[in-house]
Write a protein that holds these residues in place. Structure first.
Motif, PDB file in Angstrom:
ATOM      1  N   THR A  30      33.470  -1.978   9.452  1.00  0.00           N
ATOM      2  CA  THR A  30      32.966  -3.119   8.657  1.00  0.00           C
ATOM      3  C   THR A  30      32.194  -4.208   9.458  1.00  0.00           C
ATOM      4  O   THR A  30      31.971  -5.008   9.044  1.00  0.00           O
ATOM      5  CB  THR A  30      34.067  -3.792   7.709  1.00  0.00           C
ATOM      6  OG1 THR A  30      35.160  -4.191   8.760  1.00  0.00           O
ATOM      7  CG2 THR A  30      34.742  -2.785   6.947  1.00  0.00           C
ATOM      8  N   THR A  31      32.022  -3.904  10.887  1.00  0.00           N
ATOM      9  CA  THR A  31      31.226  -4.702  11.541  1.00  0.00           C
ATOM     10  C   THR A  31      29.998  -4.988  11.098  1.00  0.00           C
ATOM     11  O   THR A  31      29.197  -4.128  10.726  1.00  0.00           O
ATOM     12  CB  THR A  31      31.142  -4.208  12.970  1.00  0.00           C
ATOM     13  OG1 THR A  31      32.534  -3.891  13.421  1.00  0.00           O
ATOM     14  CG2 THR A  31      30.533  -5.197  14.052  1.00  0.00           C
ATOM     15  N   SER A  32      29.582  -6.132  10.879  1.00  0.00           N
ATOM     16  CA  SER A  32      28.279  -6.507  10.338  1.00  0.00           C
ATOM     17  C   SER A  32      27.136  -5.786  11.159  1.00  0.00           C
ATOM     18  O   SER A  32      26.967  -5.637  12.436  1.00  0.00           O
ATOM     19  CB  SER A  32      27.951  -8.166  10.675  1.00  0.00           C
ATOM     20  OG  SER A  32      28.944  -8.562   9.847  1.00  0.00           O
ATOM     21  N   TYR A  34      26.431  -2.718  11.160  1.00  0.00           N
ATOM     22  CA  TYR A  34      26.599  -1.437  11.250  1.00  0.00           C
ATOM     23  C   TYR A  34      26.367  -0.461  10.196  1.00  0.00           C
ATOM     24  O   TYR A  34      26.926  -0.921   9.068  1.00  0.00           O
ATOM     25  CB  TYR A  34      27.826  -1.065  12.028  1.00  0.00           C
ATOM     26  CG  TYR A  34      28.145  -1.670  13.406  1.00  0.00           C
ATOM     27  CD1 TYR A  34      27.314  -2.430  14.245  1.00  0.00           C
ATOM     28  CD2 TYR A  34      29.284  -1.244  14.133  1.00  0.00           C
ATOM     29  CE1 TYR A  34      27.665  -2.936  15.450  1.00  0.00           C
ATOM     30  CE2 TYR A  34      29.535  -1.905  15.317  1.00  0.00           C
ATOM     31  CZ  TYR A  34      28.478  -2.750  16.072  1.00  0.00           C
ATOM     32  OH  TYR A  34      28.809  -3.094  17.347  1.00  0.00           O
ATOM     33  N   SER A  35      26.048   0.698  10.409  1.00  0.00           N
ATOM     34  CA  SER A  35      25.732   1.581   9.440  1.00  0.00           C
ATOM     35  C   SER A  35      26.298   2.868   9.776  1.00  0.00           C
ATOM     36  O   SER A  35      26.340   3.277  10.915  1.00  0.00           O
ATOM     37  CB  SER A  35      24.298   1.658   8.930  1.00  0.00           C
ATOM     38  OG  SER A  35      23.451   2.058   9.792  1.00  0.00           O
ATOM     39  N   TYR A  55      27.380  -1.888   6.322  1.00  0.00           N
ATOM     40  CA  TYR A  55      28.714  -2.326   6.716  1.00  0.00           C
ATOM     41  C   TYR A  55      29.148  -3.233   5.588  1.00  0.00           C
ATOM     42  O   TYR A  55      30.413  -3.357   5.453  1.00  0.00           O
ATOM     43  CB  TYR A  55      28.154  -3.524   7.775  1.00  0.00           C
ATOM     44  CG  TYR A  55      27.443  -4.569   7.359  1.00  0.00           C
ATOM     45  CD1 TYR A  55      26.125  -4.531   7.165  1.00  0.00           C
ATOM     46  CD2 TYR A  55      28.022  -5.751   7.146  1.00  0.00           C
ATOM     47  CE1 TYR A  55      25.107  -5.585   6.957  1.00  0.00           C
ATOM     48  CE2 TYR A  55      27.147  -6.912   6.378  1.00  0.00           C
ATOM     49  CZ  TYR A  55      25.629  -6.552   6.369  1.00  0.00           C
ATOM     50  OH  TYR A  55      24.790  -7.582   6.030  1.00  0.00           O
TER      51      TYR A  55
END
Length: 118
Positions: A30-32, A34-35, A55
């Motif tokens: 869930t890090t901002s 990231y996909s 994310y």
């Protein structure tokens, strides 16, 4: 260092549903910014982008696969899932997950073979 590991059934019968798992060994899914993507490569063919989950949980799919594909995640388990229904023999491929971390680059899993056959 982020590492990805795909896992799945290996052999699936036509018309059945495929469920694959991509487990992340380090970092948070869930890090901002990231996909997480799923890509496949049929035998003798090139890579085919299937879809991605961002994310924030939003998802985007290849138009040709959208009706049969779903990508989801379990934040607590740091795991991303791919589900594809109504499988056909032409869905036989090596399936990969990857993570796009922007300037930090893209990391791929080693892939998992899926064969659709009776």
């Amino acid at each position: 260092q982020v590492q990805l590991q795909e896992s799945g059934p290996g052999l699936v019968k036509p018309s059945q549903t495929l469920s694959l798992t991509c487990t992340v060994s380090a970092g948070s899914i869930t890090t901002s910014y990231y996909s997480w993507g799923w890509i496949r490569q049929p035998p003798g063919k090139g890579l085919e982008w299937m879809g991605v989950i961002a994310y924030d949980g939003s998802t985007y799919y290849s138009p040709s696969l959208k009706s049969r594909t779903s990508i989801s995640r379990d934040n607590a388990k740091n795991t991303v899932y791919l589900q594809m229904n109504s499988l056909k023999p032409e869905d036989t491929a090596v399936y990969y997950c990857n993570i796009n971390r922007g300037l930090l680059g893209i990391t791929w899993g080693q892939g998992t073979q899926v064969t659709v056959s009776l």
